[in-house]
Scaffold this motif. Sequence first.
Motif, PDB file in Angstrom:
ATOM      1  N   GLY A 126       0.776  -1.227   0.000  1.00 39.75           N
ATOM      2  CA  GLY A 126       0.000   0.000   0.000  1.00 39.75           C
ATOM      3  C   GLY A 126       0.810   1.280   0.000  1.00 39.75           C
ATOM      4  O   GLY A 126       0.258   2.372  -0.021  1.00 39.75           O
ATOM      5  N   VAL A 127       2.132   1.168   0.040  1.00 36.34           N
ATOM      6  CA  VAL A 127       3.001   2.339   0.056  1.00 36.34           C
ATOM      7  C   VAL A 127       3.794   2.358  -1.245  1.00 36.34           C
ATOM      8  O   VAL A 127       4.320   1.330  -1.666  1.00 36.34           O
ATOM      9  CB  VAL A 127       3.972   2.283   1.261  1.00 36.34           C
ATOM     10  CG1 VAL A 127       4.915   3.464   1.241  1.00 36.34           C
ATOM     11  CG2 VAL A 127       3.195   2.218   2.555  1.00 36.34           C
ATOM     12  N   GLY A 128       3.881   3.529  -1.880  1.00 35.16           N
ATOM     13  CA  GLY A 128       4.644   3.579  -3.113  1.00 35.16           C
ATOM     14  C   GLY A 128       4.651   4.939  -3.754  1.00 35.16           C
ATOM     15  O   GLY A 128       4.465   5.958  -3.093  1.00 35.16           O
ATOM     16  N   GLU A 129       4.857   4.930  -5.066  1.00 33.55           N
ATOM     17  CA  GLU A 129       4.998   6.171  -5.815  1.00 33.55           C
ATOM     18  C   GLU A 129       4.418   6.020  -7.211  1.00 33.55           C
ATOM     19  O   GLU A 129       4.260   4.909  -7.713  1.00 33.55           O
ATOM     20  CB  GLU A 129       6.457   6.597  -5.883  1.00 33.55           C
ATOM     21  CG  GLU A 129       7.367   5.531  -6.423  1.00 33.55           C
ATOM     22  CD  GLU A 129       8.836   5.857  -6.214  1.00 33.55           C
ATOM     23  OE1 GLU A 129       9.620   5.543  -7.119  1.00 33.55           O
ATOM     24  OE2 GLU A 129       9.197   6.422  -5.163  1.00 33.55           O
ATOM     25  N   GLN A 130       4.099   7.160  -7.828  1.00 37.49           N
ATOM     26  CA  GLN A 130       3.554   7.201  -9.178  1.00 37.49           C
ATOM     27  C   GLN A 130       4.151   8.366  -9.943  1.00 37.49           C
ATOM     28  O   GLN A 130       4.501   9.389  -9.360  1.00 37.49           O
ATOM     29  CB  GLN A 130       2.034   7.427  -9.157  1.00 37.49           C
ATOM     30  CG  GLN A 130       1.191   6.238  -8.938  1.00 37.49           C
ATOM     31  CD  GLN A 130      -0.284   6.554  -9.237  1.00 37.49           C
ATOM     32  OE1 GLN A 130      -0.621   7.381 -10.078  1.00 37.49           O
ATOM     33  NE2 GLN A 130      -1.145   5.853  -8.522  1.00 37.49           N
ATOM     34  N   GLY A 131       4.196   8.198 -11.258  1.00 36.06           N
ATOM     35  CA  GLY A 131       4.609   9.282 -12.128  1.00 36.06           C
ATOM     36  C   GLY A 131       3.918   9.155 -13.467  1.00 36.06           C
ATOM     37  O   GLY A 131       3.523   8.052 -13.865  1.00 36.06           O
ATOM     38  N   ALA A 132       3.758  10.266 -14.161  1.00 40.91           N
ATOM     39  CA  ALA A 132       3.122  10.245 -15.474  1.00 40.91           C
ATOM     40  C   ALA A 132       3.438  11.519 -16.243  1.00 40.91           C
ATOM     41  O   ALA A 132       3.724  12.563 -15.655  1.00 40.91           O
ATOM     42  CB  ALA A 132       1.607  10.098 -15.328  1.00 40.91           C
ATOM     43  N   ALA A 133       3.370  11.399 -17.558  1.00 38.62           N
ATOM     44  CA  ALA A 133       3.484  12.542 -18.457  1.00 38.62           C
ATOM     45  C   ALA A 133       2.657  12.231 -19.694  1.00 38.62           C
ATOM     46  O   ALA A 133       2.469  11.058 -20.044  1.00 38.62           O
ATOM     47  CB  ALA A 133       4.934  12.811 -18.836  1.00 38.62           C
ATOM     48  N   VAL A 134       2.167  13.269 -20.345  1.00 39.13           N
ATOM     49  CA  VAL A 134       1.393  13.107 -21.573  1.00 39.13           C
ATOM     50  C   VAL A 134       1.968  14.032 -22.642  1.00 39.13           C
ATOM     51  O   VAL A 134       2.245  15.203 -22.374  1.00 39.13           O
ATOM     52  CB  VAL A 134      -0.106  13.433 -21.354  1.00 39.13           C
ATOM     53  CG1 VAL A 134      -0.888  13.309 -22.665  1.00 39.13           C
ATOM     54  CG2 VAL A 134      -0.717  12.527 -20.294  1.00 39.13           C
ATOM     55  N   TRP A 135       2.131  13.472 -23.839  1.00 38.04           N
ATOM     56  CA  TRP A 135       2.551  14.217 -25.012  1.00 38.04           C
ATOM     57  C   TRP A 135       1.362  14.338 -25.952  1.00 38.04           C
ATOM     58  O   TRP A 135       0.565  13.410 -26.068  1.00 38.04           O
ATOM     59  CB  TRP A 135       3.667  13.480 -25.759  1.00 38.04           C
ATOM     60  CG  TRP A 135       4.982  13.445 -25.083  1.00 38.04           C
ATOM     61  CD1 TRP A 135       6.080  14.190 -25.394  1.00 38.04           C
ATOM     62  CD2 TRP A 135       5.382  12.601 -23.985  1.00 38.04           C
ATOM     63  NE1 TRP A 135       7.122  13.879 -24.554  1.00 38.04           N
ATOM     64  CE2 TRP A 135       6.719  12.891 -23.679  1.00 38.04           C
ATOM     65  CE3 TRP A 135       4.735  11.629 -23.233  1.00 38.04           C
ATOM     66  CZ2 TRP A 135       7.414  12.266 -22.661  1.00 38.04           C
ATOM     67  CZ3 TRP A 135       5.418  10.990 -22.211  1.00 38.04           C
ATOM     68  CH2 TRP A 135       6.750  11.308 -21.938  1.00 38.04           C
ATOM     69  N   ASP A 136       1.272  15.441 -26.651  1.00 41.08           N
ATOM     70  CA  ASP A 136       0.246  15.610 -27.682  1.00 41.08           C
ATOM     71  C   ASP A 136       0.767  16.642 -28.671  1.00 41.08           C
ATOM     72  O   ASP A 136       1.364  17.653 -28.262  1.00 41.08           O
ATOM     73  CB  ASP A 136      -1.077  16.075 -27.058  1.00 41.08           C
ATOM     74  CG  ASP A 136      -2.269  15.887 -27.993  1.00 41.08           C
ATOM     75  OD1 ASP A 136      -2.101  15.341 -29.107  1.00 41.08           O
ATOM     76  OD2 ASP A 136      -3.384  16.290 -27.614  1.00 41.08           O
ATOM     77  N   GLY A 137       0.593  16.371 -29.941  1.00 38.73           N
ATOM     78  CA  GLY A 137       1.056  17.304 -30.964  1.00 38.73           C
ATOM     79  C   GLY A 137       2.549  17.523 -30.969  1.00 38.73           C
ATOM     80  O   GLY A 137       3.027  18.564 -31.390  1.00 38.73           O
TER      81      GLY A 137
END
Length: 156
Positions: free
Chosen positions: A88-99
């Motif tokens: 239940g313990v952790g980390e997240q990351g994200a990115a979005v590209w468009d055009g």
Amino acid sequence: MSYDLRAVIAAGETLCVATRGLTAARTTSIGQGLSLLPMTDALCESAADSSRANALGFQRLPGGFEKLLADWSAAGPVAYVEAEYFGGVGEQGAAVWDGGGVVLGPLRVEEGEPFAPAGSPVSQALRRLGVVRGADQDEFTAVGLDRRRHTDAWIA
């Protein structure tokens, strides 16, 4: 129990066309018109550019791969997501590209940090891709990212 996900997510047709030249690429449909490309060891090794560092600070994104994601995004939005949890313990990351450029992120929530009011980084990225959540679920659950516990399980 542990959970880890490192993947590219985009419209199914976008990923199908984009990955034609990557022999290690395996995509799978996750719902709402989206497909997932797991960043497996084989894909990372085949796509790695050891002369370049990952400019966005992601743990598993091969150096130079962000250029490929930018190129793919000419056909529509493309997200890169990472999540790692244990007990239940952790980390997240994200990115979005468009055009051809980054339009969201990179977003990162480290262990012990709360999610932003807009939601987790992965949910925000999915929302940017057009995912619609249900009344009792977030975008992460709406497309079933909770169905598999490990990145490699998406290609099994």
